[in-house]
Write an enzyme that holds these catalytic residues in place. Sequence first.
Site, PDB file in Angstrom:
ATOM      1  N   ASP A   1       0.860  -1.353   0.005  1.00 60.25           N
ATOM      2  CA  ASP A   1       0.048   0.052  -0.078  1.00 60.25           C
ATOM      3  C   ASP A   1       1.126   1.101   0.125  1.00 60.25           C
ATOM      4  O   ASP A   1       2.032   1.179  -0.591  1.00 60.25           O
ATOM      5  CB  ASP A   1      -1.090  -0.053   1.180  1.00 60.25           C
ATOM      6  CG  ASP A   1      -2.237   0.716   0.836  1.00 60.25           C
ATOM      7  OD1 ASP A   1      -2.504   1.717   0.889  1.00 60.25           O
ATOM      8  OD2 ASP A   1      -3.116  -0.013   0.850  1.00 60.25           O
TER       9      ASP A   1
ATOM     10  N   HIS B   1      -3.367   5.889   3.851  1.00 59.26           N
ATOM     11  CA  HIS B   1      -4.160   4.762   3.284  1.00 59.26           C
ATOM     12  C   HIS B   1      -3.511   3.413   3.887  1.00 59.26           C
ATOM     13  O   HIS B   1      -4.242   2.465   4.394  1.00 59.26           O
ATOM     14  CB  HIS B   1      -4.292   4.743   1.641  1.00 59.26           C
ATOM     15  CG  HIS B   1      -5.343   3.824   1.546  1.00 59.26           C
ATOM     16  ND1 HIS B   1      -5.030   2.571   0.930  1.00 59.26           N
ATOM     17  CD2 HIS B   1      -6.519   3.834   1.197  1.00 59.26           C
ATOM     18  CE1 HIS B   1      -6.048   1.806   0.664  1.00 59.26           C
ATOM     19  NE2 HIS B   1      -7.105   2.873   0.622  1.00 59.26           N
TER      20      HIS B   1
ATOM     21  N   SER C   1     -11.525  -1.189   0.784  1.00 58.79           N
ATOM     22  CA  SER C   1      -9.653  -1.261   1.186  1.00 58.79           C
ATOM     23  C   SER C   1      -9.691  -1.521   2.542  1.00 58.79           C
ATOM     24  O   SER C   1      -8.765  -2.164   3.110  1.00 58.79           O
ATOM     25  CB  SER C   1      -9.325   0.364   1.090  1.00 58.79           C
ATOM     26  OG  SER C   1      -9.039   0.462  -0.510  1.00 58.79           O
TER      27      SER C   1
END
Length: 437
Positions: free
Chosen positions: A76, A115, A277
């Site tokens: 990520d 994220h 996600s």
Amino acid sequence: MTARSARGVAAPWRILAAVLVAAASSTLVAATPEPTPTPTPTIDPIQLAEYWLDGGHVREAWETTRGEGVTIAIIDTGIAQGPAAFEGAVVGGTDVSGLGSPDGRTPVGPVDADHGSLVASLAAARPAADGTGMIGVAPKANLLSVSLGFGASAPVPFVQQVAEAIVWAVDNGADIINLSFTTNTLDWDKSWDDAFLYAYEHDVVIIAAAGNRGSGTASVGAPATIPGVLTVGGVDQHGIASRAASTQGITIGVMAPSESLLGITPDGDLIRWPGTSGAAPIIAGVAALVRAAHPELDAANVINRIIRTARPSDQATQNPDPLYGYGLFDAAAAVKDDVAPVDANPMGDLAEWVRVHRRGAAEPAPVPSAAPVTLPPLPAADPPAAEGSPLIPGADSLLYGTLPLIALTVPGILIALGVTAAARRIRSARAPRTPRS
């Protein structure tokens, strides 16, 4: 079907409403039996807000394991250094984007730098020493941080980053790889074939997010379309397929919450966020619980346990269903139930797909069934004729060319002359004579 999997699937997720009320205060007081009073238990409101822990029977699975000894690679934007929830959890990392730090712990990206930390916290965040604070689904699992660069800012092409990240994760001990991103296309770069096959050959479970309609993903895209990947779709707090925070497609294997999720930012703040996600790392945590409880299982059977123990949705019309896959995850069932083993990954065979669709390597030449035939040698060639002038005829040309030509030509000429003379005499005899005067 077990008693656990036969339960209704919507009710467990509805606990969020009560959780949010409880979270308004620092404690939730349990009923005290009479006449003997008992101490009032203190329940952390943050963990109460993680409604998937009870809805997915994660706490029940913790009676068996919390993911000890299993390593999850989070490919990520990078897992931040600062938050206490990641101390002792991250055991290695790298950067494949050309933008981050060598250990993968510097979040990259102008927009979504947080994220990777949000994703990692759902999979394996560790609570504080006193047991409070956000806790991941597999809070004793190890993490690998691989930082990617999304968008055009990264100097390394994105498809190359992903391929390199997967190979690095495998080589550095990943048991599970989490991919919380989508390309919004069904197909994928050929370089991913080898990378994903490399992971499968090394017995690694790969989990991918289905994507979100709210962010422009109309249908499931790669890597969630790659055979062998366990694709995760999202549901709301009532177990209904999310309209905005998920997408749908036939490659979905299992569902997990994708709305009102919690996550830890690089600054250590706790925020709410939506999307598959977040659903994907919940399932990555479940896979870690299964691998810790059943170290003898290969990746195919880890995936099989997760999908076979999932609880089919009341909204599903088939199994698997294009909206719900095999159903909503049940961590306790995946860890504890008896599940028949399988010989192949139930989510597909990438090697076979490559053979059929990439046209693979050419088929090997057939092996001859009979011994080769031995032919006699050819006779030796005639020796070359002696050299001579091309203007002087040789013996062969005189014998087979010049003499036959003369033999045929001379009689023909004589015959032609005789015919011509005869014709003249005939014309002379027929012509009328002029009388003399």
